[in-house]
Design a protein around this motif. Structure first.
Motif, PDB file in Angstrom:
ATOM      1  N   ASN A 154       0.854  -1.196   0.000  1.00  0.00           N
ATOM      2  CA  ASN A 154       0.000   0.000   0.000  1.00  0.00           C
ATOM      3  C   ASN A 154       0.884   1.238   0.000  1.00  0.00           C
ATOM      4  O   ASN A 154       1.913   1.261   0.665  1.00  0.00           O
ATOM      5  CB  ASN A 154      -0.863   0.054   1.265  1.00  0.00           C
ATOM      6  N   VAL A 155       0.466   2.260  -0.726  1.00  0.00           N
ATOM      7  CA  VAL A 155       1.120   3.564  -0.643  1.00  0.00           C
ATOM      8  C   VAL A 155       0.231   4.444   0.225  1.00  0.00           C
ATOM      9  O   VAL A 155      -0.937   4.688  -0.106  1.00  0.00           O
ATOM     10  CB  VAL A 155       1.318   4.192  -2.035  1.00  0.00           C
ATOM     11  N   TYR A 156       0.758   4.893   1.351  1.00  0.00           N
ATOM     12  CA  TYR A 156      -0.023   5.614   2.346  1.00  0.00           C
ATOM     13  C   TYR A 156      -0.733   6.828   1.755  1.00  0.00           C
ATOM     14  O   TYR A 156      -0.139   7.610   1.012  1.00  0.00           O
ATOM     15  CB  TYR A 156       0.889   6.051   3.487  1.00  0.00           C
ATOM     16  N   GLU A 157      -2.017   6.944   2.070  1.00  0.00           N
ATOM     17  CA  GLU A 157      -2.902   8.030   1.637  1.00  0.00           C
ATOM     18  C   GLU A 157      -3.180   8.027   0.137  1.00  0.00           C
ATOM     19  O   GLU A 157      -3.649   9.010  -0.408  1.00  0.00           O
ATOM     20  CB  GLU A 157      -2.352   9.400   2.069  1.00  0.00           C
ATOM     21  N   LYS A 158      -2.891   6.901  -0.529  1.00  0.00           N
ATOM     22  CA  LYS A 158      -3.238   6.757  -1.937  1.00  0.00           C
ATOM     23  C   LYS A 158      -4.002   5.455  -2.131  1.00  0.00           C
ATOM     24  O   LYS A 158      -3.786   4.483  -1.410  1.00  0.00           O
ATOM     25  CB  LYS A 158      -1.987   6.777  -2.825  1.00  0.00           C
ATOM     26  N   GLU A 159      -4.886   5.444  -3.100  1.00  0.00           N
ATOM     27  CA  GLU A 159      -5.655   4.234  -3.407  1.00  0.00           C
ATOM     28  C   GLU A 159      -4.879   3.376  -4.406  1.00  0.00           C
ATOM     29  O   GLU A 159      -5.396   3.003  -5.469  1.00  0.00           O
ATOM     30  CB  GLU A 159      -7.020   4.622  -3.981  1.00  0.00           C
ATOM     31  N   ILE A 160      -3.641   3.104  -4.066  1.00  0.00           N
ATOM     32  CA  ILE A 160      -2.735   2.410  -4.980  1.00  0.00           C
ATOM     33  C   ILE A 160      -1.977   1.329  -4.226  1.00  0.00           C
ATOM     34  O   ILE A 160      -1.528   1.537  -3.093  1.00  0.00           O
ATOM     35  CB  ILE A 160      -1.734   3.392  -5.624  1.00  0.00           C
ATOM     36  N   ILE A 161      -1.824   0.182  -4.871  1.00  0.00           N
ATOM     37  CA  ILE A 161      -0.917  -0.861  -4.417  1.00  0.00           C
ATOM     38  C   ILE A 161       0.172  -1.001  -5.470  1.00  0.00           C
ATOM     39  O   ILE A 161      -0.128  -1.137  -6.664  1.00  0.00           O
ATOM     40  CB  ILE A 161      -1.639  -2.204  -4.225  1.00  0.00           C
TER      41      ILE A 161
ATOM     42  N   ARG B 163       1.367  -1.482 -10.776  1.00  0.00           N
ATOM     43  CA  ARG B 163       0.587  -0.718  -9.784  1.00  0.00           C
ATOM     44  C   ARG B 163      -0.889  -0.982 -10.028  1.00  0.00           C
ATOM     45  O   ARG B 163      -1.346  -1.018 -11.177  1.00  0.00           O
ATOM     46  CB  ARG B 163       0.921   0.770  -9.840  1.00  0.00           C
ATOM     47  N   ILE B 164      -1.611  -1.175  -8.928  1.00  0.00           N
ATOM     48  CA  ILE B 164      -3.049  -1.438  -8.996  1.00  0.00           C
ATOM     49  C   ILE B 164      -3.780  -0.188  -8.527  1.00  0.00           C
ATOM     50  O   ILE B 164      -3.599   0.249  -7.387  1.00  0.00           O
ATOM     51  CB  ILE B 164      -3.448  -2.630  -8.107  1.00  0.00           C
ATOM     52  N   ASN B 165      -4.599   0.361  -9.383  1.00  0.00           N
ATOM     53  CA  ASN B 165      -5.391   1.544  -9.038  1.00  0.00           C
ATOM     54  C   ASN B 165      -6.727   1.085  -8.464  1.00  0.00           C
ATOM     55  O   ASN B 165      -7.540   0.486  -9.169  1.00  0.00           O
ATOM     56  CB  ASN B 165      -5.599   2.409 -10.286  1.00  0.00           C
ATOM     57  N   LEU B 166      -6.951   1.390  -7.176  1.00  0.00           N
ATOM     58  CA  LEU B 166      -8.169   0.944  -6.493  1.00  0.00           C
ATOM     59  C   LEU B 166      -9.124   2.090  -6.185  1.00  0.00           C
ATOM     60  O   LEU B 166     -10.009   1.957  -5.332  1.00  0.00           O
ATOM     61  CB  LEU B 166      -7.792   0.210  -5.205  1.00  0.00           C
ATOM     62  N   VAL B 167      -8.958   3.199  -6.880  1.00  0.00           N
ATOM     63  CA  VAL B 167      -9.831   4.350  -6.685  1.00  0.00           C
ATOM     64  C   VAL B 167     -11.280   3.946  -6.965  1.00  0.00           C
ATOM     65  O   VAL B 167     -11.582   3.321  -7.982  1.00  0.00           O
ATOM     66  CB  VAL B 167      -9.416   5.520  -7.609  1.00  0.00           C
ATOM     67  N   GLY B 168     -12.177   4.292  -6.041  1.00  0.00           N
ATOM     68  CA  GLY B 168     -13.594   4.015  -6.234  1.00  0.00           C
ATOM     69  C   GLY B 168     -14.056   2.677  -5.717  1.00  0.00           C
ATOM     70  O   GLY B 168     -15.253   2.380  -5.742  1.00  0.00           O
ATOM     71  N   MET B 169     -13.152   1.854  -5.197  1.00  0.00           N
ATOM     72  CA  MET B 169     -13.556   0.531  -4.728  1.00  0.00           C
ATOM     73  C   MET B 169     -14.414   0.631  -3.464  1.00  0.00           C
ATOM     74  O   MET B 169     -15.426  -0.059  -3.338  1.00  0.00           O
ATOM     75  CB  MET B 169     -12.329  -0.336  -4.449  1.00  0.00           C
ATOM     76  N   TYR B 170     -14.002   1.507  -2.533  1.00  0.00           N
ATOM     77  CA  TYR B 170     -14.759   1.646  -1.287  1.00  0.00           C
ATOM     78  C   TYR B 170     -15.018   3.130  -1.042  1.00  0.00           C
ATOM     79  O   TYR B 170     -14.088   3.923  -0.883  1.00  0.00           O
ATOM     80  CB  TYR B 170     -13.978   1.055  -0.115  1.00  0.00           C
ATOM     81  N   THR B 171     -16.293   3.506  -0.999  1.00  0.00           N
ATOM     82  CA  THR B 171     -16.655   4.921  -0.863  1.00  0.00           C
ATOM     83  C   THR B 171     -17.628   5.195   0.278  1.00  0.00           C
ATOM     84  O   THR B 171     -18.009   6.341   0.486  1.00  0.00           O
ATOM     85  CB  THR B 171     -17.289   5.429  -2.176  1.00  0.00           C
ATOM     86  N   GLU B 172     -18.015   4.172   1.010  1.00  0.00           N
ATOM     87  CA  GLU B 172     -19.059   4.322   2.030  1.00  0.00           C
ATOM     88  C   GLU B 172     -18.601   5.181   3.218  1.00  0.00           C
ATOM     89  O   GLU B 172     -17.760   4.758   4.007  1.00  0.00           O
ATOM     90  CB  GLU B 172     -19.492   2.943   2.535  1.00  0.00           C
ATOM     91  N   ASN B 173     -19.147   6.379   3.312  1.00  0.00           N
ATOM     92  CA  ASN B 173     -18.861   7.269   4.439  1.00  0.00           C
ATOM     93  C   ASN B 173     -17.362   7.444   4.665  1.00  0.00           C
ATOM     94  O   ASN B 173     -16.899   7.529   5.810  1.00  0.00           O
ATOM     95  CB  ASN B 173     -19.509   6.738   5.726  1.00  0.00           C
TER      96      ASN B 173
END
Length: 345
Positions: free
Chosen positions: A277-284, A297-307
């Motif tokens: 994990n890269v801290y404070e980024k939605e990236i592995i 690099r895996i872009n995980l933006v939008g995977m979890y958005t609940e609250n």
């Protein structure tokens, strides 16, 4: 007027010629230009602008180590495969008429472009919203999880299907729990700034030992490659530790095609690569542990958005089911844990 113009032109020409000679006479690097970025494996030409008086010899060095000695002004070649990623300091010492002169340059050696991946959610599982996830691992049908925050840090065994905590121990309130990993029948767990890590029995979760940090002063992520523990500390370095004593053995700096990759956090060793994990980024990022190159690099933006909150709600948790070839990810205080499939872009 014409005579004055001609005289003026002659003076300017003479001054220009003198300036050119002065410039030509100054020792400098013609190649490479200082700060140049070069790909790993490239041959880099080292070429100097020598003084007009000639030379007796020249010594080229990389990071203070002699690359080549010459008695002529021919260019030399630097094979970047012989050096790691990052800044490489170049120097040339020129000896002439009993005098020494030195000139410097530098290059940044970077890996080839990393592959980019998106994701596909395969399954979703419940996750404890009070778990400030710092470490995550899956083995024998059980999730092992370490959580952080002073006074709330725990080491847990968790049921994947229900998210129920099967067994747990609390750390002393003076410790902020961080990454953890399985070492056969043992568990190793880091603390953040307390400069100490702990060993536990995998079955009972009873503490069996401790180890101290060395050059890496903070504990962030931890994984195991079958030979050494691999530790992150929020920098772009990975530290390799003895799995019995916790002693630091060596380290490797992590770079992608753009430069150093800082803020490496939770780690997981998967099929010869380190996922981080890269801290404070939605990236592995997917790292080659032998040389520190980011290969994917895996872009995980939008995977979890609940609250989702801006802070203390980051992506932070990677686990792998080696038998079932399943990749799990979650985050701090998330209500869900995801099984994902990587999709190359």
């Amino acid at each position: 007027m014409k005579i004055k113009s001609l005289l003026g032109a002659a003076v300017l020409f003479s001054l220009s010629l003198a300036a050119c000679k002065t410039q030509q006479a100054k020792l400098s690097f013609l190649e490479p230009e200082s700060g140049s970025r070069v790909g790993y494996g490239e041959l880099v030409k080292l070429k100097l602008n020598f003084p007009d008086a000639g030379i007796d010899s020249v010594v080229y060095s990389v990071d203070g180590n002699v690359l080549e000695r010459r008695t002529d002004t021919a260019a030399v070649r630097l094979d970047t495969k012989k050096y790691g990623f990052g800044d490489r300091s170049l120097s040339a010492r020129v000896y002439a008429a009993g005098k020494e002169d030195i000139v410097y340059s530098n290059i940044m050696v970077l890996p080839q472009n990393a592959k980019n991946y998106g994701f596909e959610v395969v399954n979703t599982y419940p996750h404890d919203t009070e778990a400030f996830t710092q470490g995550l691992q899956f083995a024998d049908g059980i999730l092992y999880e370490s959580t952080g925050r002073y006074g709330q840090s725990e080491l847990r065994k968790v049921d994947l299907q229900t998210g129920k905590v099967l067994k747990s121990i609390k750390l002393d309130e003076k410790y902020f729990g961080e990454g953890m990993t399985l070492l056969g029948n043992k568990i190793a767990l880091l603390t953040w700034r307390e400069n100490v890590g702990f060993f536990y029995d995998k079955n009972t979760l009873q503490q069996t030992g401790t180890f101290s940090y060395e050059n890496s002063k903070e504990g962030w992520g931890l994984t195991y490659d079958g030979k050494n523990m691999i530790k992150s500390d929020g920098s772009n370095n990975l530290y390799f530790l003895d799995p019995v004593t916790g002693k630091e053995l060596h380290s490797v700096a992590v770079y992608d095609e753009n430069g150093a990759v800082d803020a490496l956090n939770e780690l997981e060793y998967i099929d010869g690569k380190v996922y981080a994990n890269v801290y404070e980024k939605e990236i592995i990022v997917i790292i080659n542990p032998e040389n520190g190159a980011v290969e994917g690099r895996i872009n995980l933006v939008g995977m979890y958005t609940e609250n989702r909150q801006q802070y203390d709600n980051e992506l932070n948790g990677i686990a792998y089911d080696a038998a079932g070839k399943r990749l799990f990810v979650t985050g701090k205080l998330w209500a869900k844990l995801f099984e994902i499939k990587m999709v190359e872009r």
